[in-house]
Design an enzyme around this catalytic site. Structure first.
Site, PDB file in Angstrom:
ATOM      1  CE  LYS A  59      -4.113  -1.827  -0.141  1.00 51.90           C
ATOM      2  NZ  LYS A  59      -3.892  -3.257  -0.266  1.00 51.90           N
TER       3      LYS A  59
HETATM    4  C1  LIG Z   1      -9.719  -2.643  -0.965  1.00 51.39           C
HETATM    5  C2  LIG Z   1      -9.070  -3.396   0.146  1.00 51.39           C
HETATM    6  N1  LIG Z   1      -9.771  -3.568   1.281  1.00 51.39           N
HETATM    7  C3  LIG Z   1      -9.240  -4.208   2.331  1.00 51.39           C
HETATM    8  C4  LIG Z   1      -7.959  -4.723   2.286  1.00 51.39           C
HETATM    9  C5  LIG Z   1      -7.455  -5.471   3.471  1.00 51.39           C
HETATM   10  O1  LIG Z   1      -6.306  -4.921   3.993  1.00 51.39           O
HETATM   11  P1  LIG Z   1      -5.194  -5.839   4.688  1.00 51.39           P
HETATM   12  O2  LIG Z   1      -4.448  -6.577   3.620  1.00 51.39           O
HETATM   13  O3  LIG Z   1      -4.351  -4.845   5.419  1.00 51.39           O
HETATM   14  O4  LIG Z   1      -5.889  -6.768   5.609  1.00 51.39           O
HETATM   15  C6  LIG Z   1      -7.187  -4.552   1.127  1.00 51.39           C
HETATM   16  C7  LIG Z   1      -5.799  -5.047   1.015  1.00 51.39           C
HETATM   17  O5  LIG Z   1      -5.508  -6.183   0.878  1.00 51.39           O
HETATM   18  C8  LIG Z   1      -7.761  -3.880   0.030  1.00 51.39           C
HETATM   19  O6  LIG Z   1      -7.071  -3.684  -1.098  1.00 51.39           O
END
Ligand SMILES: Cc1ncc(COP(=O)(O)O)c(C=O)c1O
Length: 346
Positions: A167
């Protein structure tokens, strides 16, 4: 890396002062209030749904054009994802389709600022208010974006950010939950820590609702604090590259760029290009050693979401034309010129 070494050898590697300082500084830098650092964006989404009152059997109007955790967390709380359609020019939820998807069982609308481009938040907020349902913003792609005068993540009843490895900024894994209503912080904190109230002696504390192990720790928070020192110029570079591509790629035959929501400023986690032949763009980029791809799989294509499939003609058009090209902080002036030159040649 002294900060990291210091925390590793401090004997205080779990949730502690570094986490609370990270929350404080993150909120300050991104104009947010009522934030809680979490183990992941997924954990933050899970707690956001619970704090917005989503219960088993409730419906959540959502998008299929996203990373899977947006929707697996809806299943995790026992709720029903109702896929509204997206605008074929943006990949973001279409307010008309959102409103049409609402029933008396709807408890929340879950939007995603896809690839870092803000959704029509004012319209969707108005729908949520009119229908008496909560609005949750998945800002995992949109750190640093703005909507009107407001930083992203301030319009929903809850919002989440992700600090997963790829990210805008990362804590290796981690996330942030933002709650509009400060009175919900106490219960969200408990959900983050087994259901226990921190600070109450362990022999006296009483669990009234089972929680999770969703806390951030001091080690990842220290990485986050270090990232906060450099994140503003990094996001500025995403935005500069995004604007450069918007200007340079908008008049090439067979290609179009995303329509940006009026008054909003995307933070371009990924650059979204729409092409008559997206495979040809991928091949063209591979020819100069650049990875271009669709990246995501619309979630309703997965078997687990098969019971919730419905016709999504806007998404079909968007996904057929979609191809992401890199626009992050690592894309330098020469790189972006090379990308544009190659795409012009076709
Ligand atoms: C749109 C979206 N929502 C939620 C997430 C969840 O985040 P994380 O990977 O930090 O759990 C991600 C990333 O994978 C994402 O791209």
């Amino acid at each position: 890396m002294t900060a990291l070494e210091n925390v590793l050898y401090s004997g205080m590697i779990g949730e502690g002062e570094a986490v609370y300082e990270f929350e404080h500084r993150f909120a300050e830098q991104f104009g947010l209030s009522n934030v809680l650092a979490m183990a992941s964006g997924t954990a933050a989404l899970h707690v956001a749904l619970l704090e917005c009152g989503v219960q088993p059997g409730d419906e959540v109007v959502t998008t299929s054009m996203t990373a899977e955790p947006t929707n697996t967390t809806i299943l995790q709380v026992g709720a029903i994802p109702v896929f509204a359609d997206v605008d074929p020019n943006t990949g973001n939820l279409d307010p008309v389709s959102v409103e049409a998807a609402i029933t008396e069982k709807t408890r929340a609308i879950l939007i995603v600022h896809y690839a870092g481009y803000p959704v029509p938040l004012a319209e969707i907020r108005a729908i949520a208010d009119r229908k008496g349902v909560a609005l949750i913003e998945d800002c995992a792609h949109a750190l640093g974006a703005r909507y009107g005068d407001a930083p992203i993540g301030t319009v929903g009843d809850a919002a989440i950010f992700s600090f997963q490895a790829i990210k805008h900024m990362t804590t290796v894994d981690g996330g942030m939950l933002v709650l509009r209503d400060p009175t919900r912080l106490r219960s969200a904190r408990k959900l983050r820590w087994f259901g226990l109230e921190k600070g109450v002696p362990r022999t006296e504390v009483d669990i009234t609702q089972a929680g999770y192990k969703y806390n951030m720790n001091n080690v990842t928070a220290t990485i986050g604090l270090t990232q906060l020192d450099v994140i503003q110029p990094a996001i500025a570079r995403h935005i500069d590259n995004g604007r450069f591509f918007d200007a340079e790629l908008s008049n090439i035959s067979g290609l179009s760029v995303v329509a940006i929501e009026a008054g909003s400023e995307p933070s371009y986690w990924l650059y979204t290009l729409l092409a008559d032949d997206s495979d040809a763009v991928e091949r063209c980029m591979a020819g100069i050693g650049v990875t271009a791809s669709k990246l995501h799989r619309p979630n309703h294509f997965h078997s687990v979401f098969a019971p919730y499939r419905r016709e999504l003609p806007g998404l079909d058009i968007f996904y057929r034309r979609l191809v992401h090209i890199p626009c992050g902080w690592w894309v330098g002036d020469d790189d972006r010129e090379r990308i544009v030159t190659a795409l012009r040649k076709g």
